[in-house]
Enzyme design. Structure first.
Site, short mmCIF file in Angstrom:
data_model
loop_
_atom_site.label_atom_id
_atom_site.label_comp_id
_atom_site.label_asym_id
_atom_site.label_seq_id
_atom_site.Cartn_x
_atom_site.Cartn_y
_atom_site.Cartn_z
N SER A 1 52.56 7.38 40.01
CA SER A 1 51.61 7.56 41.11
C SER A 1 51.34 9.03 41.40
O SER A 1 52.24 9.88 41.31
CB SER A 1 52.20 6.89 42.35
OG SER A 1 51.58 7.37 43.51
N TYR B 1 58.78 6.78 49.10
CA TYR B 1 58.04 6.09 48.03
C TYR B 1 57.86 7.02 46.83
O TYR B 1 58.12 6.65 45.69
CB TYR B 1 56.68 5.63 48.57
CG TYR B 1 55.72 5.15 47.52
CD1 TYR B 1 55.78 3.84 47.04
CD2 TYR B 1 54.73 5.99 47.00
CE1 TYR B 1 54.89 3.40 46.08
CE2 TYR B 1 53.84 5.55 46.04
CZ TYR B 1 53.93 4.25 45.58
OH TYR B 1 53.04 3.81 44.62
N GLU C 1 51.15 10.17 44.17
CA GLU C 1 52.01 10.55 45.32
C GLU C 1 53.16 11.44 44.84
O GLU C 1 53.72 12.19 45.64
CB GLU C 1 52.57 9.30 45.99
CG GLU C 1 51.55 8.45 46.71
CD GLU C 1 51.00 9.09 47.98
OE1 GLU C 1 51.76 9.76 48.69
OE2 GLU C 1 49.79 8.93 48.24
N LEU D 1 62.44 -7.42 40.92
CA LEU D 1 63.12 -6.35 40.20
C LEU D 1 64.51 -6.05 40.76
O LEU D 1 65.18 -5.16 40.27
CB LEU D 1 62.27 -5.08 40.24
CG LEU D 1 60.89 -5.18 39.58
CD1 LEU D 1 60.22 -3.81 39.55
CD2 LEU D 1 60.99 -5.73 38.17
P1 GDP Z 1 48.40 6.30 49.97
O1 GDP Z 1 47.71 7.52 49.44
O2 GDP Z 1 49.02 5.48 48.90
O3 GDP Z 1 49.33 6.61 51.08
O4 GDP Z 1 47.20 5.37 50.51
P2 GDP Z 1 46.75 4.98 52.00
O5 GDP Z 1 45.42 4.32 51.85
O6 GDP Z 1 47.81 4.20 52.70
O7 GDP Z 1 46.60 6.36 52.76
C1 GDP Z 1 45.67 7.35 52.35
C2 GDP Z 1 45.58 8.43 53.40
O8 GDP Z 1 44.95 7.92 54.56
C3 GDP Z 1 46.94 8.99 53.88
O9 GDP Z 1 46.85 10.40 53.90
C4 GDP Z 1 47.07 8.46 55.31
O10 GDP Z 1 47.79 9.34 56.18
C5 GDP Z 1 45.61 8.40 55.72
N1 GDP Z 1 45.36 7.47 56.83
C6 GDP Z 1 44.71 7.78 58.00
N2 GDP Z 1 44.69 6.72 58.80
C7 GDP Z 1 45.34 5.71 58.16
C8 GDP Z 1 45.62 4.35 58.51
O11 GDP Z 1 45.30 3.87 59.58
N3 GDP Z 1 46.30 3.61 57.57
C9 GDP Z 1 46.68 4.14 56.35
N4 GDP Z 1 47.31 3.36 55.46
N5 GDP Z 1 46.42 5.42 56.01
C10 GDP Z 1 45.76 6.19 56.90
#
Ligand code: GDP
Length: 345
Positions: free
Chosen positions: A143, A167, A145, A73
């Site tokens: 999203s 993001y 988010e 993109l």
């Molecule tokens: P997002 O909602 O798109 O950011 O999806 P994620 O799966 O990356 O994160 C979901 C939630 O999990 C967020 O609130 C993160 O702060 C929390 N989280 C806690 N520990 C972790 C970790 O080790 N990795 C990620 N990716 N998220 C985490």
């Protein structure tokens, strides 16, 4: 007065009638990701010819059903050329820098790909339609988010946005441009405001998959500990296979619009840990460390979807519960861990 939208509807119906012997053609950007895989699966089941756009540096999607095109993109002229070549009926924009945590490290790149990238594609579709007189429907992957520090709960299509990451800011830009192209040019452009959706194909950096992957490896003795960040964060988690069906339904409806898609149920990271580890007959408290490195500068604490509009208008319903989702992912990753064990990985 005939609105541009109505004109496009008429063109679309005539054209579809005139070429009913030809299958519909779809172009998916970000085709090598989780949603790209499930959407390809769904569209092929519906008789579509499916083309996928993947970045040059990607190893390939490994999906033999897709007709692959390299590009991304960041290059608008390439997009126009691609549309002329493929002549799609539907374009699904799933491409993005999609890691929220990483967007704090790469805010400008994220803004370019996730925000401006959607605009480049919208503009390419508009120019392609203008030049060729063809009708193309557009789906934008918005999203949950975007709701960020939520202003009301549950969140629906009218809930104000309050982004908490680069993001989320980029996704809001893309969302508003999609709305603007719909209103300014009468384009059939829809945004699905999708809450978190997971599956065994979820990237291993997302928390659900990180947990199921680790739990499987711990179960077979390949891993001892799992480091995570904020365990108190909560999400409305659904199954990706259900959510791609919603994307398609949006483009089959008479009128382009925006829809919230989610389950309406919220669970914390702790609850996901409970579900997965107890299913594998383990206690996560024995294995999980909290590491500040995984905390984010700003956090989305709790989100919950009000998908009543999608249920009413599109007749969409999620089919997989939180428990079924956790177990589906745990089963898959236990099998993967057993294979890793056999291969000595
Ligand atoms: P997002 O909602 O798109 O950011 O999806 P994620 O799966 O990356 O994160 C979901 C939630 O999990 C967020 O609130 C993160 O702060 C929390 N989280 C806690 N520990 C972790 C970790 O080790 N990795 C990620 N990716 N998220 C985490």
């Amino acid at each position: 007065m005939t609105s541009p939208q109505n004109v496009y509807h008429t063109i679309n119906r005539t054209r579809q009638k005139g070429r009913s012997y030809v299958s519909q053609i779809a172009l998916i950007t970000g085709a090598s990701g989780q949603d790209g895989w499930y959407l390809t699966d769904w569209l092929i089941g519906q008789g579509y010819e499916v083309h996928g756009l993947i970045p040059c540096r990607a190893p390939g999607s490994g999906d033999a059903r897709l007709r692959l095109h390299y590009g991304d993109l960041s290059d608008g002229s390439n997009l126009i050329q691609l549309l002329d070549e493929i002549q799609p009926d539907e374009v699904y924009n799933l491409a993005a820098q999609s890691y929220v945590g990483l967007s704090f490290e790469l805010p400008v790149y994220t803004g370019d790909v996730t925000g401006l990238g959607a605009l480049r594609l919208l503009e390419a579709v508009r120019l392609h339609m203008k030049r060729t007189g063809r009708f193309v429907k557009f789906y934008q992957a918005s999203s949950s988010e975007m709701f960020g520090k939520v202003e009301e709960s549950p969140q629906n299509e009218r809930t104000p946005f309050h982004p908490r990451s680069p993001y989320a800011c980029a996704k809001i830009y893309a969302h508003l441009q999609t709305m603007n192209y719909r209103e300014a040019y009468g384009m059939f452009a829809c945004s699905g405001i999708l809450f978190n959706h997971e599956s065994p194909r979820r990237g291993e950096n997302f928390v659900t998959r990180k947990i199921t992957r680790a739990a499987g490896r711990i179960k077979v003795g390949l891993q001892e500990r799992l480091s995570l960040g904020n365990l108190d964060a909560s999400r409305d988690w659904g199954f990706a296979g259900d959510y791609v069906r919603a994307m398609w339904l949006m483009l089959q409806h008479d009128k382009p619009d925006d829809y919230v898609i989610g389950t309406g149920e919220t669970h914390s990271i702790r609850e996901f840990l409970d579900e997965v580890f107890s299913y594998l007959e383990l206690d996560w408290h024995d294995y999980v460390d909290v590491d500040p490195k995984y905390f984010r500068p700003a956090e989305v604490d709790i989100v919950c979807a009000d998908a009543s509009k999608a249920k009413r208008v599109l007749k969409w319903e999620p089919t997989i519960s939180f428990r079924e989702l956790a177990r589906m992912m745990a089963d898959h990753d236990l099998e993967l861990a057993q294979r890793d064990l056999r291969l000595g990985k």
